[in-house]
Scaffold this motif. Sequence first.
Motif, PDB file in Angstrom:
ATOM      1  N   PHE A  40      13.014  14.399  -3.882  1.00  6.22           N
ATOM      2  CA  PHE A  40      12.690  15.704  -3.331  1.00  6.22           C
ATOM      3  C   PHE A  40      11.576  15.631  -2.294  1.00  6.22           C
ATOM      4  O   PHE A  40      11.259  16.641  -1.667  1.00  6.22           O
ATOM      5  CB  PHE A  40      12.264  16.667  -4.451  1.00  6.22           C
ATOM      6  CG  PHE A  40      13.282  16.795  -5.545  1.00  6.22           C
ATOM      7  CD1 PHE A  40      14.637  16.837  -5.255  1.00  6.22           C
ATOM      8  CD2 PHE A  40      12.886  16.852  -6.868  1.00  6.22           C
ATOM      9  CE1 PHE A  40      15.582  16.940  -6.262  1.00  6.22           C
ATOM     10  CE2 PHE A  40      13.824  16.973  -7.886  1.00  6.22           C
ATOM     11  CZ  PHE A  40      15.181  17.011  -7.586  1.00  6.22           C
ATOM     12  N   PHE A  41      10.969  14.473  -2.127  1.00  9.02           N
ATOM     13  CA  PHE A  41       9.868  14.301  -1.178  1.00  9.02           C
ATOM     14  C   PHE A  41      10.161  13.173  -0.199  1.00  9.02           C
ATOM     15  O   PHE A  41       9.247  12.543   0.329  1.00  9.02           O
ATOM     16  CB  PHE A  41       8.563  14.017  -1.938  1.00  9.02           C
ATOM     17  CG  PHE A  41       8.158  15.126  -2.865  1.00  9.02           C
ATOM     18  CD1 PHE A  41       7.314  16.126  -2.447  1.00  9.02           C
ATOM     19  CD2 PHE A  41       8.651  15.183  -4.169  1.00  9.02           C
ATOM     20  CE1 PHE A  41       6.937  17.161  -3.291  1.00  9.02           C
ATOM     21  CE2 PHE A  41       8.291  16.212  -5.027  1.00  9.02           C
ATOM     22  CZ  PHE A  41       7.434  17.206  -4.587  1.00  9.02           C
ATOM     23  N   ASP A  42      11.431  12.915   0.045  1.00  7.02           N
ATOM     24  CA  ASP A  42      11.865  11.801   0.881  1.00  7.02           C
ATOM     25  C   ASP A  42      11.850  12.205   2.350  1.00  7.02           C
ATOM     26  O   ASP A  42      12.894  12.295   3.000  1.00  7.02           O
ATOM     27  CB  ASP A  42      13.261  11.343   0.448  1.00  7.02           C
ATOM     28  CG  ASP A  42      13.711  10.079   1.162  1.00  7.02           C
ATOM     29  OD1 ASP A  42      12.825   9.355   1.675  1.00  7.02           O
ATOM     30  OD2 ASP A  42      14.913   9.827   1.241  1.00  7.02           O
ATOM     31  N   VAL A  43      10.668  12.511   2.883  1.00  8.82           N
ATOM     32  CA  VAL A  43      10.502  12.870   4.286  1.00  8.82           C
ATOM     33  C   VAL A  43       9.201  12.249   4.789  1.00  8.82           C
ATOM     34  O   VAL A  43       8.315  11.927   4.009  1.00  8.82           O
ATOM     35  CB  VAL A  43      10.457  14.406   4.489  1.00  8.82           C
ATOM     36  CG1 VAL A  43      11.826  15.031   4.312  1.00  8.82           C
ATOM     37  CG2 VAL A  43       9.450  15.056   3.554  1.00  8.82           C
ATOM     38  N   ASP A  44       9.112  12.103   6.102  1.00  9.02           N
ATOM     39  CA  ASP A  44       7.874  11.637   6.705  1.00  9.02           C
ATOM     40  C   ASP A  44       7.240  12.776   7.501  1.00  9.02           C
ATOM     41  O   ASP A  44       7.775  13.884   7.581  1.00  9.02           O
ATOM     42  CB  ASP A  44       8.125  10.408   7.598  1.00  9.02           C
ATOM     43  CG  ASP A  44       9.204  10.663   8.642  1.00  9.02           C
ATOM     44  OD1 ASP A  44       9.545  11.846   8.893  1.00  9.02           O
ATOM     45  OD2 ASP A  44       9.720   9.690   9.217  1.00  9.02           O
ATOM     46  N   THR A  45       6.105  12.500   8.097  1.00 11.92           N
ATOM     47  CA  THR A  45       5.355  13.539   8.802  1.00 11.92           C
ATOM     48  C   THR A  45       6.139  14.082   9.985  1.00 11.92           C
ATOM     49  O   THR A  45       6.164  15.306  10.220  1.00 11.92           O
ATOM     50  CB  THR A  45       4.007  12.973   9.275  1.00 11.92           C
ATOM     51  OG1 THR A  45       3.280  12.473   8.149  1.00 11.92           O
ATOM     52  CG2 THR A  45       3.184  14.049   9.957  1.00 11.92           C
TER      53      THR A  45
ATOM     54  N   LEU B  12      15.271  26.482  -1.879  1.00  6.37           N
ATOM     55  CA  LEU B  12      13.835  26.330  -2.038  1.00  6.37           C
ATOM     56  C   LEU B  12      13.183  25.858  -0.742  1.00  6.37           C
ATOM     57  O   LEU B  12      12.098  26.334  -0.368  1.00  6.37           O
ATOM     58  CB  LEU B  12      13.534  25.345  -3.166  1.00  6.37           C
ATOM     59  CG  LEU B  12      13.875  25.811  -4.583  1.00  6.37           C
ATOM     60  CD1 LEU B  12      13.729  24.661  -5.568  1.00  6.37           C
ATOM     61  CD2 LEU B  12      12.966  26.968  -5.001  1.00  6.37           C
ATOM     62  N   ALA B  13      13.839  24.934  -0.054  1.00  3.38           N
ATOM     63  CA  ALA B  13      13.309  24.461   1.224  1.00  3.38           C
ATOM     64  C   ALA B  13      13.349  25.568   2.277  1.00  3.38           C
ATOM     65  O   ALA B  13      12.405  25.732   3.066  1.00  3.38           O
ATOM     66  CB  ALA B  13      14.106  23.251   1.707  1.00  3.38           C
ATOM     67  N   LEU B  14      14.407  26.351   2.272  1.00  2.00           N
ATOM     68  CA  LEU B  14      14.547  27.432   3.249  1.00  2.00           C
ATOM     69  C   LEU B  14      13.434  28.466   3.078  1.00  2.00           C
ATOM     70  O   LEU B  14      12.777  28.863   4.049  1.00  2.00           O
ATOM     71  CB  LEU B  14      15.919  28.078   3.090  1.00  2.00           C
ATOM     72  CG  LEU B  14      16.308  29.148   4.112  1.00  2.00           C
ATOM     73  CD1 LEU B  14      16.429  28.557   5.494  1.00  2.00           C
ATOM     74  CD2 LEU B  14      17.612  29.821   3.697  1.00  2.00           C
TER      75      LEU B  14
ATOM     76  N   ASP C 260      21.351  17.568   5.121  1.00  2.00           N
ATOM     77  CA  ASP C 260      21.666  17.154   3.757  1.00  2.00           C
ATOM     78  C   ASP C 260      20.516  16.416   3.076  1.00  2.00           C
ATOM     79  O   ASP C 260      20.726  15.639   2.136  1.00  2.00           O
ATOM     80  CB  ASP C 260      22.922  16.273   3.722  1.00  2.00           C
ATOM     81  CG  ASP C 260      24.163  17.044   4.141  1.00  2.00           C
ATOM     82  OD1 ASP C 260      24.196  18.269   3.922  1.00  2.00           O
ATOM     83  OD2 ASP C 260      25.081  16.415   4.694  1.00  2.00           O
ATOM     84  N   ASN C 261      19.293  16.661   3.548  1.00  2.00           N
ATOM     85  CA  ASN C 261      18.120  16.027   2.943  1.00  2.00           C
ATOM     86  C   ASN C 261      17.005  17.057   2.781  1.00  2.00           C
ATOM     87  O   ASN C 261      15.934  16.930   3.368  1.00  2.00           O
ATOM     88  CB  ASN C 261      17.634  14.856   3.800  1.00  2.00           C
ATOM     89  CG  ASN C 261      16.488  14.105   3.133  1.00  2.00           C
ATOM     90  OD1 ASN C 261      16.431  13.997   1.921  1.00  2.00           O
ATOM     91  ND2 ASN C 261      15.576  13.596   3.945  1.00  2.00           N
ATOM     92  N   PRO C 262      17.238  18.118   2.003  1.00  6.30           N
ATOM     93  CA  PRO C 262      16.182  19.117   1.796  1.00  6.30           C
ATOM     94  C   PRO C 262      15.015  18.515   1.029  1.00  6.30           C
ATOM     95  O   PRO C 262      15.194  17.619   0.203  1.00  6.30           O
ATOM     96  CB  PRO C 262      16.884  20.216   1.000  1.00  6.30           C
ATOM     97  CG  PRO C 262      18.014  19.530   0.318  1.00  6.30           C
ATOM     98  CD  PRO C 262      18.470  18.440   1.239  1.00  6.30           C
ATOM     99  N   ASP C 263      13.833  19.002   1.310  1.00  8.41           N
ATOM    100  CA  ASP C 263      12.641  18.463   0.672  1.00  8.41           C
ATOM    101  C   ASP C 263      11.809  19.586   0.090  1.00  8.41           C
ATOM    102  O   ASP C 263      11.970  20.756   0.447  1.00  8.41           O
ATOM    103  CB  ASP C 263      11.802  17.681   1.693  1.00  8.41           C
ATOM    104  CG  ASP C 263      11.139  18.594   2.712  1.00  8.41           C
ATOM    105  OD1 ASP C 263       9.905  18.776   2.638  1.00  8.41           O
ATOM    106  OD2 ASP C 263      11.849  19.114   3.588  1.00  8.41           O
TER     107      ASP C 263
END
Length: 288
Positions: free
Chosen positions: A79-84, A186-188, A107-110
């Motif tokens: 759920f936290f697979d994102v970078d800055t 939730l991301a939206l 397809d990668n909501p965080d």
Amino acid sequence: MANNGYDVVVDVDDEGDLGHTDLADLEFHPSNYNQDQASGKIPTSASNTGGFFGGSSGSRGNDPNSKRFLWSMDFYAQFFDVDTNEVLKRCWAALFPRANFLDVLDDNPDLYGPFWITTTVVLILFLSSTIAQYFARAKDEPYVYDFGLLSGAAGLMYGYTGVIPVALWGVLKWYGSESANLLEFLALYGYANLIWVPVAIASASPITVLNYLFVGIGFGVSASFLFRNMRPVVSATDANSRILLLAMIIALHAGLALAIKILFFAHGSPVAKKPEAQTGDAGRSRSF
């Protein structure tokens, strides 16, 4: 040629050179690979490739062979697979939308961006409302910091951002929607809160008309963002249900905007405690 029930063993010298290998030098040993495969067992060489979490997951967590459990870190890490850069890109797309935000998520909501955006809104609401209450007090009235504003902001923003998407997802699932995704909702809603950061800063102004204007702008930007991205999702329902759901989304968001204005940027806020008036002989009227 399939080696049914046999393993091929090839001798290699100390220097790692195969040299000239003749078929007559090949040795065949019985193997239980077919029996393990028939019994559902995974060969040892294949079972060790997944590591501790039972399978190496891709960057988006779409590996069907990976197993995640609630008590494993890998379950929450997805759920936290994102970078800055990705978070900044999504923040920009939330403020200045050009494409559907669900397409921007790819397809990668965080939950990383939504959590910190909502937390920032909570802190700025507290600071701005504290400044507004400070300037709204009488000059001879002492001011005491009220941390009830902080708990009120946390309850409002975290409650709205967490409860409304879950409820909306449940309603769409009840209608049989297959495109409803809880993490995307939730991301939206989390990224939609970004507009409240500048609104909360500007609403520290003591001018009531400007406060209403700033909150109205924040409501218009975030409501149009939610409406634009939720309309394709709720289209899976019938026409009457679609209109009702969209109307409920806008109405609930209007309630959030009014709550922000009334609770934090209005004189006599219900969540702000008034300092008790000092009573004494000088403040009492004497009658004879």
